[in-house]
Design a protein around this motif. Structure first.
Motif, PDB file in Angstrom:
ATOM      1  N   GLU A  64      -4.237  12.786  14.503  1.00  0.00           N
ATOM      2  CA  GLU A  64      -4.969  12.582  15.692  1.00  0.00           C
ATOM      3  C   GLU A  64      -6.142  11.841  15.298  1.00  0.00           C
ATOM      4  O   GLU A  64      -6.752  11.178  16.176  1.00  0.00           O
ATOM      5  CB  GLU A  64      -5.457  13.899  16.107  1.00  0.00           C
ATOM      6  CG  GLU A  64      -6.345  14.906  15.376  1.00  0.00           C
ATOM      7  CD  GLU A  64      -5.409  15.420  14.235  1.00  0.00           C
ATOM      8  OE1 GLU A  64      -6.351  16.213  13.562  1.00  0.00           O
ATOM      9  OE2 GLU A  64      -4.200  15.284  14.034  1.00  0.00           O
ATOM     10  N   ILE A  65      -6.505  11.820  13.893  1.00  0.00           N
ATOM     11  CA  ILE A  65      -7.627  10.835  13.470  1.00  0.00           C
ATOM     12  C   ILE A  65      -7.517   9.792  12.445  1.00  0.00           C
ATOM     13  O   ILE A  65      -8.300   8.772  12.346  1.00  0.00           O
ATOM     14  CB  ILE A  65      -8.829  11.745  13.215  1.00  0.00           C
ATOM     15  CG1 ILE A  65      -8.544  12.462  11.820  1.00  0.00           C
ATOM     16  CG2 ILE A  65      -9.259  12.574  14.314  1.00  0.00           C
ATOM     17  CD1 ILE A  65      -9.890  13.092  11.286  1.00  0.00           C
ATOM     18  N   VAL A  66      -6.295   9.852  11.774  1.00  0.00           N
ATOM     19  CA  VAL A  66      -6.132   8.964  10.585  1.00  0.00           C
ATOM     20  C   VAL A  66      -4.980   8.177  10.843  1.00  0.00           C
ATOM     21  O   VAL A  66      -3.726   8.615  11.243  1.00  0.00           O
ATOM     22  CB  VAL A  66      -5.876   9.690   9.290  1.00  0.00           C
ATOM     23  CG1 VAL A  66      -5.657   8.651   7.910  1.00  0.00           C
ATOM     24  CG2 VAL A  66      -7.173  10.532   9.097  1.00  0.00           C
ATOM     25  N   ARG A  67      -5.087   6.749  10.611  1.00  0.00           N
ATOM     26  CA  ARG A  67      -3.938   5.695  10.728  1.00  0.00           C
ATOM     27  C   ARG A  67      -3.883   5.005   9.473  1.00  0.00           C
ATOM     28  O   ARG A  67      -4.932   4.609   8.879  1.00  0.00           O
ATOM     29  CB  ARG A  67      -4.155   4.908  11.903  1.00  0.00           C
ATOM     30  CG  ARG A  67      -4.083   5.211  13.298  1.00  0.00           C
ATOM     31  CD  ARG A  67      -4.067   4.188  14.460  1.00  0.00           C
ATOM     32  NE  ARG A  67      -3.682   2.953  13.918  1.00  0.00           N
ATOM     33  CZ  ARG A  67      -4.245   1.638  14.412  1.00  0.00           C
ATOM     34  NH1 ARG A  67      -5.225   1.859  15.534  1.00  0.00           N
ATOM     35  NH2 ARG A  67      -3.940   0.634  14.064  1.00  0.00           N
ATOM     36  N   ALA A  68      -2.684   4.829   8.984  1.00  0.00           N
ATOM     37  CA  ALA A  68      -2.295   4.065   7.724  1.00  0.00           C
ATOM     38  C   ALA A  68      -1.812   2.867   8.325  1.00  0.00           C
ATOM     39  O   ALA A  68      -0.703   2.766   8.826  1.00  0.00           O
ATOM     40  CB  ALA A  68      -1.633   4.981   6.759  1.00  0.00           C
ATOM     41  N   ILE A  69      -2.205   1.766   7.708  1.00  0.00           N
ATOM     42  CA  ILE A  69      -1.675   0.412   8.015  1.00  0.00           C
ATOM     43  C   ILE A  69      -1.267  -0.012   6.503  1.00  0.00           C
ATOM     44  O   ILE A  69      -2.278  -0.138   5.569  1.00  0.00           O
ATOM     45  CB  ILE A  69      -2.653  -0.629   8.565  1.00  0.00           C
ATOM     46  CG1 ILE A  69      -2.917   0.054   9.922  1.00  0.00           C
ATOM     47  CG2 ILE A  69      -2.063  -2.113   8.627  1.00  0.00           C
ATOM     48  CD1 ILE A  69      -4.200  -0.770  10.738  1.00  0.00           C
ATOM     49  N   HIS A  70      -0.107  -0.760   6.294  1.00  0.00           N
ATOM     50  CA  HIS A  70       0.183  -1.272   4.997  1.00  0.00           C
ATOM     51  C   HIS A  70       0.367  -2.719   5.105  1.00  0.00           C
ATOM     52  O   HIS A  70       1.022  -3.127   6.012  1.00  0.00           O
ATOM     53  CB  HIS A  70       1.491  -0.433   4.428  1.00  0.00           C
ATOM     54  CG  HIS A  70       1.209   0.924   4.065  1.00  0.00           C
ATOM     55  ND1 HIS A  70       0.523   1.482   2.956  1.00  0.00           N
ATOM     56  CD2 HIS A  70       1.518   1.867   4.886  1.00  0.00           C
ATOM     57  CE1 HIS A  70       0.571   2.617   3.227  1.00  0.00           C
ATOM     58  NE2 HIS A  70       1.221   3.200   4.104  1.00  0.00           N
ATOM     59  N   GLN A  71      -0.071  -3.442   4.148  1.00  0.00           N
ATOM     60  CA  GLN A  71       0.135  -4.965   4.315  1.00  0.00           C
ATOM     61  C   GLN A  71       0.308  -5.473   3.114  1.00  0.00           C
ATOM     62  O   GLN A  71       0.048  -4.902   1.940  1.00  0.00           O
ATOM     63  CB  GLN A  71      -1.079  -5.677   5.060  1.00  0.00           C
ATOM     64  CG  GLN A  71      -2.268  -5.566   4.481  1.00  0.00           C
ATOM     65  CD  GLN A  71      -3.534  -6.143   5.285  1.00  0.00           C
ATOM     66  OE1 GLN A  71      -3.401  -6.060   6.639  1.00  0.00           O
ATOM     67  NE2 GLN A  71      -4.563  -6.511   4.647  1.00  0.00           N
ATOM     68  N   GLU A  72       0.960  -6.784   2.935  1.00  0.00           N
ATOM     69  CA  GLU A  72       0.840  -7.420   1.706  1.00  0.00           C
ATOM     70  C   GLU A  72      -0.405  -7.876   1.226  1.00  0.00           C
ATOM     71  O   GLU A  72      -1.275  -7.887   2.041  1.00  0.00           O
ATOM     72  CB  GLU A  72       1.447  -8.711   1.874  1.00  0.00           C
ATOM     73  CG  GLU A  72       3.294  -8.565   1.817  1.00  0.00           C
ATOM     74  CD  GLU A  72       3.846  -9.867   2.162  1.00  0.00           C
ATOM     75  OE1 GLU A  72       3.490 -10.796   1.369  1.00  0.00           O
ATOM     76  OE2 GLU A  72       4.921  -9.845   2.730  1.00  0.00           O
ATOM     77  N   ASN A  73      -0.638  -8.061  -0.001  1.00  0.00           N
ATOM     78  CA  ASN A  73      -1.970  -8.249  -0.535  1.00  0.00           C
ATOM     79  C   ASN A  73      -2.478  -9.662   0.056  1.00  0.00           C
ATOM     80  O   ASN A  73      -1.962 -10.530  -0.163  1.00  0.00           O
ATOM     81  CB  ASN A  73      -1.943  -8.072  -2.055  1.00  0.00           C
ATOM     82  CG  ASN A  73      -3.442  -8.417  -2.532  1.00  0.00           C
ATOM     83  OD1 ASN A  73      -3.501  -9.355  -2.983  1.00  0.00           O
ATOM     84  ND2 ASN A  73      -4.173  -7.504  -2.755  1.00  0.00           N
ATOM     85  N   GLY A  74      -3.771  -9.463   0.420  1.00  0.00           N
ATOM     86  CA  GLY A  74      -4.160 -10.840   0.773  1.00  0.00           C
ATOM     87  C   GLY A  74      -5.547 -11.088   0.601  1.00  0.00           C
ATOM     88  O   GLY A  74      -6.073 -12.155   0.563  1.00  0.00           O
ATOM     89  N   GLY A  75      -6.029 -10.419  -0.682  1.00  0.00           N
ATOM     90  CA  GLY A  75      -7.252 -10.671  -1.495  1.00  0.00           C
ATOM     91  C   GLY A  75      -8.552 -10.118  -0.658  1.00  0.00           C
ATOM     92  O   GLY A  75      -8.289  -9.699   0.393  1.00  0.00           O
ATOM     93  N   HIS A  76      -9.620 -10.568  -1.056  1.00  0.00           N
ATOM     94  CA  HIS A  76     -10.922 -10.268  -0.662  1.00  0.00           C
ATOM     95  C   HIS A  76     -11.050 -10.512   0.832  1.00  0.00           C
ATOM     96  O   HIS A  76     -10.648 -11.674   1.525  1.00  0.00           O
ATOM     97  CB  HIS A  76     -12.049 -10.692  -1.348  1.00  0.00           C
ATOM     98  CG  HIS A  76     -12.166 -10.189  -2.633  1.00  0.00           C
ATOM     99  ND1 HIS A  76     -12.445  -8.957  -3.137  1.00  0.00           N
ATOM    100  CD2 HIS A  76     -11.872 -10.917  -3.933  1.00  0.00           C
ATOM    101  CE1 HIS A  76     -12.567  -8.978  -4.287  1.00  0.00           C
ATOM    102  NE2 HIS A  76     -12.274 -10.098  -4.779  1.00  0.00           N
ATOM    103  N   GLY A  77     -11.461  -9.570   1.685  1.00  0.00           N
ATOM    104  CA  GLY A  77     -11.456 -10.020   3.132  1.00  0.00           C
ATOM    105  C   GLY A  77     -10.576  -9.819   3.953  1.00  0.00           C
ATOM    106  O   GLY A  77     -10.613  -9.864   5.144  1.00  0.00           O
ATOM    107  N   GLU A  78      -9.327  -9.587   3.436  1.00  0.00           N
ATOM    108  CA  GLU A  78      -8.032  -9.601   4.477  1.00  0.00           C
ATOM    109  C   GLU A  78      -7.849  -8.097   4.788  1.00  0.00           C
ATOM    110  O   GLU A  78      -7.323  -8.155   6.105  1.00  0.00           O
ATOM    111  CB  GLU A  78      -6.831  -9.924   3.497  1.00  0.00           C
ATOM    112  CG  GLU A  78      -5.427 -10.068   4.346  1.00  0.00           C
ATOM    113  CD  GLU A  78      -5.502 -11.186   5.186  1.00  0.00           C
ATOM    114  OE1 GLU A  78      -4.772 -11.099   6.052  1.00  0.00           O
ATOM    115  OE2 GLU A  78      -6.009 -12.247   4.960  1.00  0.00           O
ATOM    116  N   GLY A  79      -8.351  -7.176   4.231  1.00  0.00           N
ATOM    117  CA  GLY A  79      -8.369  -6.002   4.653  1.00  0.00           C
ATOM    118  C   GLY A  79      -8.960  -5.510   5.842  1.00  0.00           C
ATOM    119  O   GLY A  79      -8.928  -4.991   6.750  1.00  0.00           O
TER     120      GLY A  79
END
Length: 79
Positions: A64-79
């Motif tokens: 109800e409160i936490v979402r996990a998003i997984h992505q390829e590493n994009g370096g600083h600022g991508e997250g």
């Protein structure tokens, strides 16, 4: 928070190989007095530790409160 309501506060936590600190971080955010909050964990391509699994565990434990998003590493600022 109801399924149709948007949270008033979104806390976005970009993470990359941070398993050592992730529990402390999430528990600190969860301990806040705000009731209408969501936590978005953005795993930016972690590969060296259990960060992705920890993100998924929190998303399953507190859907109800936490979402996990997984992505390829994009370096600083991508997250």
């Amino acid at each position: 928070m109801s399924a149709t309501a948007s949270p008033k506060v979104s806390v976005i936590v970009p993470v990359h190989n941070t398993a050592q600190w992730l529990d402390r971080c999430v528990e600190s955010v969860r301990a806040q007095t705000l009731r209408d909050i969501e936590i978005i964990l953005v795993d930016d391509g972690s590969t060296k530790d259990d960060t992705p699994a920890i993100c998924d565990r929190y998303a399953q434990q507190y859907p109800e409160i936490v979402r996990a998003i997984h992505q390829e590493n994009g370096g600083h600022g991508e997250g």
